[in-house]
Design a protein around this motif. Structure first.
Motif, PDB file in Angstrom:
ATOM      1  N   ILE A  64       0.855  -1.188   0.000  1.00  0.00           N
ATOM      2  CA  ILE A  64       0.000   0.000   0.000  1.00  0.00           C
ATOM      3  C   ILE A  64       0.891   1.237   0.000  1.00  0.00           C
ATOM      4  CG2 ILE A  64      -1.780   1.277   1.231  1.00  0.00           C
ATOM      5  CD1 ILE A  64      -2.783  -1.293   2.386  1.00  0.00           C
ATOM      6  N   GLN A  65       0.609   2.129  -0.932  1.00  0.00           N
ATOM      7  CA  GLN A  65       1.388   3.355  -1.062  1.00  0.00           C
ATOM      8  C   GLN A  65       0.593   4.539  -0.499  1.00  0.00           C
ATOM      9  OE1 GLN A  65       3.220   3.721  -5.073  1.00  0.00           O
ATOM     10  NE2 GLN A  65       2.251   1.740  -5.493  1.00  0.00           N
ATOM     11  N   LYS A  66       1.324   5.593  -0.215  1.00  0.00           N
ATOM     12  CA  LYS A  66       0.668   6.802   0.288  1.00  0.00           C
ATOM     13  C   LYS A  66      -0.200   7.423  -0.815  1.00  0.00           C
ATOM     14  CE  LYS A  66       4.311   7.948   3.588  1.00  0.00           C
ATOM     15  NZ  LYS A  66       5.279   8.961   4.048  1.00  0.00           N
ATOM     16  N   THR A  67      -1.318   7.976  -0.407  1.00  0.00           N
ATOM     17  CA  THR A  67      -2.195   8.643  -1.358  1.00  0.00           C
ATOM     18  C   THR A  67      -2.082  10.147  -1.206  1.00  0.00           C
ATOM     19  OG1 THR A  67      -4.425   8.605  -2.275  1.00  0.00           O
ATOM     20  CG2 THR A  67      -4.231   8.778   0.114  1.00  0.00           C
ATOM     21  N   ARG A  68      -2.527  10.843  -2.239  1.00  0.00           N
ATOM     22  CA  ARG A  68      -2.441  12.299  -2.239  1.00  0.00           C
ATOM     23  C   ARG A  68      -3.667  12.906  -1.563  1.00  0.00           C
ATOM     24  NH1 ARG A  68      -0.472  10.906  -7.303  1.00  0.00           N
ATOM     25  NH2 ARG A  68      -2.521  11.176  -8.257  1.00  0.00           N
ATOM     26  N   VAL A  69      -3.456  14.067  -0.977  1.00  0.00           N
ATOM     27  CA  VAL A  69      -4.545  14.808  -0.346  1.00  0.00           C
ATOM     28  C   VAL A  69      -5.167  15.737  -1.371  1.00  0.00           C
ATOM     29  CG1 VAL A  69      -5.143  16.461   1.454  1.00  0.00           C
ATOM     30  CG2 VAL A  69      -3.462  14.670   1.910  1.00  0.00           C
TER      31      VAL A  69
ATOM     32  N   ILE B  56     -13.315  20.803   5.365  1.00  0.00           N
ATOM     33  CA  ILE B  56     -13.306  19.345   5.246  1.00  0.00           C
ATOM     34  C   ILE B  56     -12.216  18.962   4.252  1.00  0.00           C
ATOM     35  CG2 ILE B  56     -14.609  17.290   4.622  1.00  0.00           C
ATOM     36  CD1 ILE B  56     -15.575  18.630   7.146  1.00  0.00           C
ATOM     37  N   VAL B  57     -11.365  18.012   4.644  1.00  0.00           N
ATOM     38  CA  VAL B  57     -10.228  17.619   3.811  1.00  0.00           C
ATOM     39  C   VAL B  57     -10.398  16.157   3.421  1.00  0.00           C
ATOM     40  CG1 VAL B  57      -7.717  17.518   3.624  1.00  0.00           C
ATOM     41  CG2 VAL B  57      -8.788  19.237   5.092  1.00  0.00           C
ATOM     42  N   THR B  58     -10.271  15.879   2.129  1.00  0.00           N
ATOM     43  CA  THR B  58     -10.401  14.513   1.616  1.00  0.00           C
ATOM     44  C   THR B  58      -9.137  14.113   0.870  1.00  0.00           C
ATOM     45  OG1 THR B  58     -11.417  15.262  -0.441  1.00  0.00           O
ATOM     46  CG2 THR B  58     -12.896  14.765   1.403  1.00  0.00           C
ATOM     47  N   ASP B  59      -9.019  12.814   0.591  1.00  0.00           N
ATOM     48  CA  ASP B  59      -7.916  12.361  -0.256  1.00  0.00           C
ATOM     49  C   ASP B  59      -8.364  12.370  -1.702  1.00  0.00           C
ATOM     50  OD1 ASP B  59      -9.420  10.059  -0.752  1.00  0.00           O
ATOM     51  OD2 ASP B  59      -8.346   8.852   0.707  1.00  0.00           O
ATOM     52  N   GLU B  60      -7.470  11.938  -2.591  1.00  0.00           N
ATOM     53  CA  GLU B  60      -7.768  12.003  -4.018  1.00  0.00           C
ATOM     54  C   GLU B  60      -8.911  11.073  -4.417  1.00  0.00           C
ATOM     55  OE1 GLU B  60      -4.589  10.571  -6.442  1.00  0.00           O
ATOM     56  OE2 GLU B  60      -3.905   9.177  -4.905  1.00  0.00           O
ATOM     57  N   ASN B  61      -9.270  10.137  -3.524  1.00  0.00           N
ATOM     58  CA  ASN B  61     -10.384   9.241  -3.802  1.00  0.00           C
ATOM     59  C   ASN B  61     -11.706   9.761  -3.247  1.00  0.00           C
ATOM     60  OD1 ASN B  61      -8.672   7.056  -4.923  1.00  0.00           O
ATOM     61  ND2 ASN B  61      -7.877   6.994  -2.841  1.00  0.00           N
ATOM     62  N   GLY B  62     -11.675  10.942  -2.660  1.00  0.00           N
ATOM     63  CA  GLY B  62     -12.889  11.507  -2.107  1.00  0.00           C
ATOM     64  C   GLY B  62     -13.207  11.049  -0.705  1.00  0.00           C
TER      65      GLY B  62
ATOM     66  N   ILE C  16      -0.260  24.113   4.290  1.00  0.00           N
ATOM     67  CA  ILE C  16       0.628  22.965   4.053  1.00  0.00           C
ATOM     68  C   ILE C  16       0.176  21.824   4.953  1.00  0.00           C
ATOM     69  CG2 ILE C  16       2.996  22.096   4.117  1.00  0.00           C
ATOM     70  CD1 ILE C  16       3.956  24.963   3.795  1.00  0.00           C
ATOM     71  N   ILE C  17      -0.266  20.727   4.335  1.00  0.00           N
ATOM     72  CA  ILE C  17      -0.657  19.525   5.075  1.00  0.00           C
ATOM     73  C   ILE C  17       0.537  18.577   5.063  1.00  0.00           C
ATOM     74  CG2 ILE C  17      -2.263  17.588   5.193  1.00  0.00           C
ATOM     75  CD1 ILE C  17      -4.299  19.340   3.737  1.00  0.00           C
ATOM     76  N   GLY C  18       1.020  18.226   6.247  1.00  0.00           N
ATOM     77  CA  GLY C  18       2.248  17.446   6.353  1.00  0.00           C
ATOM     78  C   GLY C  18       2.071  15.988   5.958  1.00  0.00           C
ATOM     79  N   GLU C  19       3.155  15.415   5.529  1.00  0.00           N
ATOM     80  CA  GLU C  19       3.167  13.996   5.175  1.00  0.00           C
ATOM     81  C   GLU C  19       3.144  13.149   6.451  1.00  0.00           C
ATOM     82  OE1 GLU C  19       5.906  10.993   2.406  1.00  0.00           O
ATOM     83  OE2 GLU C  19       6.694  12.907   3.108  1.00  0.00           O
ATOM     84  N   ASN C  20       2.427  12.021   6.378  1.00  0.00           N
ATOM     85  CA  ASN C  20       2.483  11.048   7.465  1.00  0.00           C
ATOM     86  C   ASN C  20       2.518   9.651   6.874  1.00  0.00           C
ATOM     87  OD1 ASN C  20      -0.154  10.506   6.710  1.00  0.00           O
ATOM     88  ND2 ASN C  20      -1.079  11.414   8.515  1.00  0.00           N
ATOM     89  N   ASN C  21       2.209   8.645   7.664  1.00  0.00           N
ATOM     90  CA  ASN C  21       2.355   7.280   7.172  1.00  0.00           C
ATOM     91  C   ASN C  21       1.216   6.850   6.256  1.00  0.00           C
ATOM     92  OD1 ASN C  21       0.375   7.189   9.084  1.00  0.00           O
ATOM     93  ND2 ASN C  21       1.223   5.485  10.249  1.00  0.00           N
ATOM     94  N   ARG C  22       0.265   7.743   5.989  1.00  0.00           N
ATOM     95  CA  ARG C  22      -0.826   7.409   5.064  1.00  0.00           C
ATOM     96  C   ARG C  22      -0.868   8.317   3.835  1.00  0.00           C
ATOM     97  NH1 ARG C  22      -3.502   7.351  10.152  1.00  0.00           N
ATOM     98  NH2 ARG C  22      -3.934   5.228  10.875  1.00  0.00           N
ATOM     99  N   TYR C  23      -0.505   9.594   4.026  1.00  0.00           N
ATOM    100  CA  TYR C  23      -0.724  10.571   2.973  1.00  0.00           C
ATOM    101  C   TYR C  23       0.555  11.345   2.660  1.00  0.00           C
ATOM    102  CZ  TYR C  23      -5.479   9.648   4.587  1.00  0.00           C
ATOM    103  OH  TYR C  23      -6.632   9.032   4.963  1.00  0.00           O
TER     104      TYR C  23
ATOM    105  N   SER D 225       2.431  14.883   1.425  1.00  0.00           N
ATOM    106  CA  SER D 225       2.188  16.272   1.802  1.00  0.00           C
ATOM    107  C   SER D 225       1.401  16.991   0.704  1.00  0.00           C
ATOM    108  CB  SER D 225       3.512  16.989   2.067  1.00  0.00           C
ATOM    109  OG  SER D 225       4.297  16.999   0.893  1.00  0.00           O
ATOM    110  N   SER D 226       0.739  18.062   1.090  1.00  0.00           N
ATOM    111  CA  SER D 226      -0.090  18.809   0.152  1.00  0.00           C
ATOM    112  C   SER D 226       0.036  20.298   0.449  1.00  0.00           C
ATOM    113  CB  SER D 226      -1.552  18.368   0.273  1.00  0.00           C
ATOM    114  OG  SER D 226      -2.404  19.206  -0.487  1.00  0.00           O
ATOM    115  N   ILE D 227       0.076  21.098  -0.627  1.00  0.00           N
ATOM    116  CA  ILE D 227       0.149  22.552  -0.483  1.00  0.00           C
ATOM    117  C   ILE D 227      -1.002  23.172  -1.268  1.00  0.00           C
ATOM    118  CG2 ILE D 227       1.513  24.627  -0.899  1.00  0.00           C
ATOM    119  CD1 ILE D 227       4.012  22.934  -0.679  1.00  0.00           C
ATOM    120  N   SER D 228      -1.767  24.013  -0.598  1.00  0.00           N
ATOM    121  CA  SER D 228      -2.862  24.732  -1.244  1.00  0.00           C
ATOM    122  C   SER D 228      -2.665  26.223  -1.017  1.00  0.00           C
ATOM    123  CB  SER D 228      -4.208  24.276  -0.665  1.00  0.00           C
ATOM    124  OG  SER D 228      -5.260  25.040  -1.216  1.00  0.00           O
TER     125      SER D 228
END
Length: 855
Positions: free
Chosen positions: A647-652, A672-678, A726-733, A735-738
């Protein structure tokens, strides 16, 4: 407790000072520097810690064992990063960065200094050498930023309630406990702890208590999660005579002593004997220990214990109520006694569910008189001097034992309990599946038991009341009013001394509808009841049908991401004919059966050889998982197959909307923050909030909700500013910058002029207060002038020098000092203050009858 610790610290310090007084010198540090910095976001990413071989001299046991001294030069150029924030109850808090160089500014051997307040956020940065962190302030958060503590320990006293310790790499020795907590509502998360004590190390004079603990909790409402704890210590005999550690192992990974409402979850624990330790005959090491307490959950931990004569992966004893031990992977390897889970001694309402237990135990000693090696999967018990144990639910556990003597599940002096749907596989000279002694009103249903033994093999004596034997289920010593139904037992013994079910000295027992086989003897014939047993009903037990073998192949997608929905497929065929089969199938991740939204195991129908599962990887970390498919068909032997799922990390997926705000005000950010899969983000994610590239706040996303109050710095310019989340990287996701627009609207300026009474020709000071119209914040920048009846005044000193018309405002206060004319007449005069405007506020003018001249 705290006062006793302070006294002990003082005594220990005086001892060391007395010993080393001829060589120790005092150094006064005067060069700590403090500055405000823009941003440091490195703490947003999870980092993996590594074990280091640092031989340090340190201490514990309620205080310091050795007072550390050093002649190493202290780093005087360390920088402290301080950012002011407010807590939920508006208590002022600071973010403080502590380094090895400025440590003494914030900590000493008594606790924190006055530079740390309640609710402060403390970031430990870099490597620390022989530093002790005693936390004694309410609600502090201590977070590691690539922080490694070589030596020392962490101790949260009662005053440190509501605190958090996270992301710390702690390598230490010569202390009893690496991390000890006495504060309520504390969170200990994402730390790496390695502690070693052995016979080569020096302790405080007079100490013989070779205790080695990774994490020790004594308080209520505590979370211990996602930590890696590695403990190497002594395997000395347990002290049963009394004192604070009566009945406790000296070496253990994580301990909860008496804490109520405690969660121990997702930790990796390795506990073993240190190489340079001789060990005792009854030396004991525990992985996770729960001693006394209510509402304690031990869930989804990985525990490995080894090296000692007596080993317990999870040990939960003494006055326990409502304890849950679920979904743990437990391994014990030794040569005298190993145990996956032990519970009991006045225990009530315990739930032992979904654990995977593996124990290996063979005696390699050269002494023939040694007791024989034994392995236990799960034990429930009541030992002498304790109240009764009851209401123990042992369900859905997977137990595999390999030892000279094995006991899969032992129910001893335990009443009103349930043993259901467990899978037990035992192998050794004497292998027993489930045993009951002095235990009434117990239900043993739907368990799968396979034991393999060899009673012709010589073994040494053991002191077990339930004697070693090759038996599927053993019931003895007034285990009355129990029911044994729906179990499948296959027991074999090459010495031909085997029983599927054996009953001794028990009454009111029902043994029915089981599938039984003991060597060649099956059904009712495989059940033996002695003459001391009465009212035993043995009926409708059958011999297992001849079963075939199946083959499973697992098909998974090549690229999978946390939070995504994947399809897992299993093809099941007959091993010999390749015929597609029908039946039931479950999938497991790392040995844990997948469950639906209602927490029920997902049981799939296999139709024409195919079972398909669409499964959302909610909450799964980015790492490798072992997928296991288990096939069930009454005509086939148990069949399983495994495959590795990466399992790889997914994008926010987050886009911040534009915001309009008033300069200097506080506004709420609620997104509300979701991943790329909604999917809503699972767990927690660290966030940095920046304006024009400078960090103004930190926050945490909790289960997909980014909610925090932000106070805009007064120096921000009006108009459009760049807002970056800036949403930090963790063991699931990842990082993301908006980036979006923050439009700041200036407030109006409100000028209040103080009235003053003066005399002609006197030296007079005029004063005005200038604040913002909405937030009433003192204005800190911009220029102003004073006028008297429309004529601009000059600011001057008492000597009439330094003539200045335009001045800069200071913290909302505008003043002007000048000499009044000698000929000014008695009366009231207008004072006008004109403010030029700034990033905070628009320009403004106010005229007030503020000067009164009296003769």
């Amino acid at each position: 407790m705290y006062e006793k610790r302070k006294i002990f610290l003082l005594v220990a310090t005086l001892i060391v000072l007395f010993i080393g007084i001829s060589t120790v010198t005092a150094t006064t540090v005067t060069n700590d520097s403090t500055q405000t910095t823009g941003s440091d976001d490195t703490f947003l990413s999870d980092t993996s810690n590594s074990l280091t071989d640092n031989d340090v001299d340190s201490s514990m046991s309620n205080a310091v064992k050795t007072q550390l001294t050093t002649t190493k030069k202290i780093d005087l150029d360390s920088v402290v990063d301080t950012k002011t924030q407010k807590t939920a109850d508006n208590t002022q808090s600071n973010t403080i960065t502590v380094t090895n160089g400025n440590y003494r500014r914030y900590f000493d051997n008594e606790g924190t200094t006055s530079n740390i307040k309640a609710y402060d956020n403390i970031i430990l940065s870099g490597t620390f050498t022989d530093k002790v962190f005693i936390i004694d302030k309410f609600g502090v958060t201590i977070t590691g930023d690539n922080a490694t503590l070589n030596g020392g320990y962490i101790y949260l006293i009662e005053d440190a309630s509501n605190s958090t310790i996270s992301n710390i790499n702690l390598n230490t020795s010569c202390y009893e406990t690496a991390l000890k907590n006495e504060g309520e509502n504390v969170t200990i998360i994402n730390n790496y702890i390695y502690i070693i004590n052995d016979d080569t190390m020096t302790y405080l004079e007079g100490s013989s208590n070779y205790v080695t603990e990774g994490i020790n909790n004594l308080a209520d409402n505590v979370v211990i999660a996602n930590n890696t704890v590695i403990v190497e210590g002594h395997d000395v005999d347990i002290d049963w005579t009394g004192g604070d550690r009566k009945g406790l192992a000296s070496t253990l990974g994580i301990m909860n002593f008496g804490g109520t409402n405690v969660l121990i979850e997702n930790n990796t624990v390795v506990a073993t004997k240190a190489k340079n330790c001789t060990g005792d005959s009854y030396g004991t090491i525990d992985g996770i220990e729960v001693k006394q307490g209510t509402n304690v959950i031990v869930n989804n931990n990985k525990v490995n214990v080894s090296g000692s004569r007596f080993l317990y992966a999870v040990n939960a004893l003494d006055a326990l109520k409502n304890i849950t031990i679920t979904n743990n992977i437990l391994n014990a390897t030794g040569e005298r006694y190993t145990d996956g889970i032990q519970v009991g001694n006045n225990a009530d309402q315990l739930y032992i569910t979904g654990n995977n237990i593996t124990c290996y135990c063979y005696n390699t000693t050269e002494y023939d008189q040694d007791n024989e090696a034994m392995a236990f999967g799960i034990i429930t018990s009541t030992m002498g001097g304790f109240g009764p144990t009851s209401n123990i639910n042992v369900t859905n556990n997977n137990i595999k034992l390999n030892s000279t003597i094995t006991y899969g599940i032992e129910i001893y002096s335990t009443s009103l309990s349930n043993v259901t749907n467990n899978s037990i596989t035992n192998e050794g000279a004497y292998s027993m599946g489930i045993s009951l002694a002095h235990s009434n009103n117990v239900t043993v249903n739907d368990n799968s038991i396979e034991t393999k033994g060899n009673s012709s093999q010589h073994i040494n004596e053991v002191v077990e009341e339930i004697r070693p034997a090759n038996i599927g289920i053993q019931i003895q010593q007034k285990s009355d009013n129990s029911t044994i139904t729906g179990n499948t037992i296959i027991s074999t013994d090459t010495g031909d001394n085997v029983k599927a079910i054996n009953i001794e000295g028990t009454k009111n027992l029902v043994v029915t509808d089981n599938i039984l086989l003991a060597n060649e003897l099956g059904g009712n014939d495989a059940v033996i009841s002695d003459s001391n047993s009465t009212n035993v009903i043995i009926s409708d037990n059958t011999k297992p049908a001849v079963k075939h073998d199946a083959v499973i192949s697992i098909i998974i997608p090549d690229n999978t991401y946390t939070g995504s929905t994947i399809q897992i497929k299993a093809n099941v065929t007959d091993k010999d004919s390749d015929e597609a089969l029908n039946g039931k199938l479950v999938f497991k991740f790392n040995g844990v059966t997948l469950k639906d939204e209602n927490n029920n195991p997902i049981k799939l129908n296999v139709v024409n050889g195919i079972a398909t599962l669409n499964y959302t990887l909610k909450g799964y970390s980015a790492k490798n998982y072992t997928i296991t498919a288990v096939f069930d068909n009454s005509s086939y032997n148990r069949c399983e197959a495994t495959k590795i799922l990466e399992i790889q990390k997914t994008r926010v997926n987050f886009k911040m909307s534009s915001i309009i705000a008033v300069s200097g005000e506080t506004f709420e950010l609620n997104e509300i923050v979701t991943d790329e899969n909604g999917n809503i983000l699972y767990g927690t994610n660290k966030v940095a909030i920046k304006v024009n590239g400078k960090t103004i706040a930190h926050a945490t996303i909790v289960d997909g909700v980014l909610k925090t109050n932000i106070t805009l710095p007064s120096q921000l310019k009006s108009g459009n500013n760049n807002l970056t989340i800036i949403i930090g990287e963790n063991n699931r996701y990842t990082s993301s910058i908006s980036t979006s627009t923050l439009k700041i609207i200036k407030q109006n300026a409100i000028i209040t002029i103080d009235e003053i009474v003066s005399l002609p020709g006197s030296y007079t000071t005029f004063k005005a207060t200038i604040v913002t119209s909405i937030t009433k914040t003192p204005i800190t920048s911009g220029n102003y002038v004073f006028k008297l009846n429309g004529k601009t005044l000059y600011n001057m000193n008492e000597y009439g020098e330094g003539l200045v018309q335009v001045q800069s405002i200071t913290n909302g206060i505008a003043t002007l000092s000048t000499w009044l004319n000698n000929d000014i007449q008695e009366g009231t005069y207008n004072i006008t203050v004109t403010y030029s405007g700034s990033n905070q506020a628009n320009s403004a003018t106010n005229t007030t009858n503020a000067l009164v001249i009296k003769l």
